[in-house]
Design a protein around this motif. Structure first.
Motif, short mmCIF file in Angstrom:
data_model
loop_
_atom_site.label_atom_id
_atom_site.label_comp_id
_atom_site.label_asym_id
_atom_site.label_seq_id
_atom_site.Cartn_x
_atom_site.Cartn_y
_atom_site.Cartn_z
N PRO A 16 0.83 -1.21 0.00
CA PRO A 16 0.00 0.00 0.00
C PRO A 16 0.86 1.26 0.00
CG PRO A 16 0.08 -0.96 2.19
CD PRO A 16 0.77 -1.93 1.28
N MET A 18 1.93 5.17 1.14
CA MET A 18 1.94 5.87 2.42
C MET A 18 1.60 7.34 2.16
SD MET A 18 4.92 5.96 5.32
CE MET A 18 4.65 6.70 6.93
N THR A 19 0.46 7.76 2.68
CA THR A 19 -0.01 9.12 2.47
C THR A 19 -0.01 9.86 3.80
OG1 THR A 19 -1.46 8.26 0.73
CG2 THR A 19 -1.84 10.51 1.45
N LEU A 52 1.63 12.25 -0.88
CA LEU A 52 1.87 10.83 -1.13
C LEU A 52 3.37 10.61 -1.24
CD1 LEU A 52 0.75 7.99 -1.81
CD2 LEU A 52 0.70 8.69 -4.21
N GLN A 73 -2.39 9.13 7.09
CA GLN A 73 -3.81 8.86 6.82
C GLN A 73 -4.00 8.66 5.32
OE1 GLN A 73 -6.77 12.01 7.37
NE2 GLN A 73 -8.12 10.56 8.39
N ASP A 74 -4.68 7.59 4.93
CA ASP A 74 -4.91 7.32 3.51
C ASP A 74 -5.62 8.49 2.84
OD1 ASP A 74 -3.71 4.85 3.52
OD2 ASP A 74 -5.58 3.72 3.76
N VAL A 171 -9.46 -1.86 2.60
CA VAL A 171 -8.10 -1.66 3.12
C VAL A 171 -7.37 -3.00 3.24
CG1 VAL A 171 -8.58 0.51 4.30
CG2 VAL A 171 -9.00 -1.65 5.50
N ARG A 174 -3.58 -3.20 3.52
CA ARG A 174 -2.98 -2.92 4.83
C ARG A 174 -3.23 -4.04 5.83
NH1 ARG A 174 -0.80 1.58 4.28
NH2 ARG A 174 -1.69 3.32 3.09
#
Length: 205
Positions: A16, A18-19, A52, A73-74, A171, A174
């Motif tokens: 995933p 990472m934001t 991002l 946080q996504d 999700v 994750r």
């Protein structure tokens, strides 16, 4: 789906992204972007307050994380607060608040009075910890969103954010264990819980 199921499964097995969500009460997106670059990290802006990262890193390596400049946080989760359109001075309920990402985002977004509600006491403590790191304040209440009579003080809210219990299939990158632990019968149970919460919460709005 159903024609693209193989592509869906392949996407769900990728690492995933990472934001980050920049705390705009403490800095700006541009300034934090520059700070990342000065520490050898790069990112691209996504949405109102998101960056991002090109490469995920441990949060301990994020400059200013402990000081509350930024949170993880996504990007999709960061859409909830702008859509809520909370205005200064409003009372807002985050009805399923833990671990507190959206609660904090609300307080970073505008001057509102937020009540963070969650039924799980240890997870509610995580909300408090996140708010303390970001130097933000909310009323944190332990309670069941489906039973307002046990926690509501009678004063209505102008906005309610309800991130209700769900399958978490969105999700799965994750939490890959979801692919093994989730059962088809779970969906009906989640839907029933969602309906119960929604039917209860409209009365406090």
């Amino acid at each position: 789906h159903p024609a693209d199921w193989e592509a869906i499964l392949e996407a769900d097995n990728r690492h995933p992204p990472m934001t980050l969500r920049v705390n705009r009460r403490a800095t700006t997106v541009a300034a934090y972007h520059d700070l990342l670059r000065s520490h050898g990290m790069d990112a691209r802006p996504v949405g109102e307050a998101a960056l991002l990262l090109d490469k995920p890193v441990p949060v301990s390596r994020l400059p200013g994380f402990a000081e509350g400049l930024v949170s993880v946080q996504d990007a999709g989760a960061q859409l909830a607060v702008p859509l809520l359109d909370a205005q200064p001075g409003m009372r807002v309920l985050d009805a399923c608040a833990a671990p507190g990402g959206k609660t904090a985002h609300l307080l970073e977004w505008t001057d509102v009075a937020v009540t963070a509600l969650d039924s799980d006491a240890p997870r509610l403590e995580k909300v408090r910890e996140n708010l303390a790191r970001l130097r933000l304040a909310a009323e944190c209440l332990q309670g069941d969103a489906a039973k307002p009579e046990t926690w509501w003080d009678g004063r209505p809210f102008q906005r309610i954010l309800a991130d209700v219990p769900c399958s978490a299939s969105g999700v799965v990158r994750r939490h890959p264990d979801i692919k093994w632990l989730r059962r088809e019968s779970d969906i009906a149970q989640f839907a029933a819980a969602q309906r119960e919460i929604l039917e209860a919460l409209w009365r406090v709005l």
